[in-house]
Design an enzyme around this catalytic site. Structure first.
Site, PDB file in Angstrom:
ATOM      1  N   GLU A  86       0.825  -1.206   0.000  1.00  0.00           N
ATOM      2  CA  GLU A  86       0.000   0.000   0.000  1.00  0.00           C
ATOM      3  C   GLU A  86       0.861   1.258   0.000  1.00  0.00           C
ATOM      4  OE1 GLU A  86      -3.295   2.495  -0.023  1.00  0.00           O
ATOM      5  OE2 GLU A  86      -3.190   0.355  -0.446  1.00  0.00           O
ATOM      6  N   VAL A  90      10.354   6.456   2.113  1.00  0.00           N
ATOM      7  CA  VAL A  90      11.622   6.667   2.816  1.00  0.00           C
ATOM      8  C   VAL A  90      11.808   8.175   2.929  1.00  0.00           C
ATOM      9  CG1 VAL A  90      14.119   6.357   2.686  1.00  0.00           C
ATOM     10  CG2 VAL A  90      12.604   4.500   1.965  1.00  0.00           C
ATOM     11  N   GLY A  96      18.653   7.094  -1.115  1.00  0.00           N
ATOM     12  CA  GLY A  96      19.969   6.810  -1.674  1.00  0.00           C
ATOM     13  C   GLY A  96      20.840   5.975  -0.754  1.00  0.00           C
ATOM     14  N   GLY A 100      14.975   1.872   0.684  1.00  0.00           N
ATOM     15  CA  GLY A 100      13.839   1.458  -0.143  1.00  0.00           C
ATOM     16  C   GLY A 100      14.031   0.052  -0.681  1.00  0.00           C
ATOM     17  N   ASN A 127       5.704   9.853 -11.169  1.00  0.00           N
ATOM     18  CA  ASN A 127       6.771   9.585 -10.205  1.00  0.00           C
ATOM     19  C   ASN A 127       7.929   8.838 -10.868  1.00  0.00           C
ATOM     20  OD1 ASN A 127       8.320   9.176  -7.951  1.00  0.00           O
ATOM     21  ND2 ASN A 127       6.664   8.346  -6.695  1.00  0.00           N
ATOM     22  N   TYR A 134      11.886   1.008  -9.453  1.00  0.00           N
ATOM     23  CA  TYR A 134      11.188  -0.266  -9.530  1.00  0.00           C
ATOM     24  C   TYR A 134      11.639  -1.082 -10.742  1.00  0.00           C
ATOM     25  CZ  TYR A 134       8.073   1.940  -6.115  1.00  0.00           C
ATOM     26  OH  TYR A 134       7.565   2.566  -5.017  1.00  0.00           O
TER      27      TYR A 134
END
Length: 160
Positions: A86, A90, A96, A100, A127, A134
């Site tokens: 959901e 971070v 960095g 994540g 985004n 991803y």
């Protein structure tokens, strides 16, 4: 299977930090007025009698700096559960540092250990940093699906 020691399951004393992270995500996603989460709501969802939401947190220098809030999904085609992520957030000042990726790795490990066959989430079209991140992990967009949502008055009208 290597476990990143910066990531752990959320505890009740993490609730204030988690609420702050959720509001930070709402701000980042340009929708701060839509977020109405309270600490009591999140505590009940995560630690109440029948929790249906789960959470991993990532720590940086002893403080909660990121979170992954998730729940179980179910694939009728595969016949097993999966995880629906959901919220993944971070804090900007710790991006960095690998937090994540560590959070997503923890959820992937949860899937492998439990025999879940999917880890899914949504990302806003604009985004680009998240989308690139991803994709770097091997995730693929599900472009053939459109998400629909009922909330507020339309939901009440339909359900009444």
């Amino acid at each position: 299977m290597q476990i990143d020691e910066r990531v752990r399951r959320a505890r009740p004393d993490d609730i204030p930090a988690l609420v702050d992270l959720v509001y930070g995500l709402a701000e980042y996603e340009r929708a701060p007025d839509e977020c109405r989460l309270t600490a009591d709501q999140l505590h009940t969802a995560l630690f109440g009698e029948n929790p249906a939401v789960f959470c991993h947190v990532a720590e940086h220098e002893g403080a909660v700096a990121g979170c992954a809030l998730w729940f179980l999904s179910f694939s009728t085609w595969r016949g097993v559960h999966g995880i629906y992520l959901e919220d993944l957030f971070v804090r900007p000042e710790t991006r960095g540092t690998g937090l994540g990726k560590a959070l997503l790795t923890a959820l992937a490990q949860e899937c492998v250990i439990q025999g879940y066959e999917r880890l899914e989430w949504s990302v806003l079209d604009w985004n680009t940093p998240a989308i690139d991140f991803y994709k770097s992990l091997g995730a693929h967009p599900q472009d053939e699906w459109t998400i629909y949502r009922l909330t507020d008055e339309p939901l009440t009208r339909l359900g009444s």
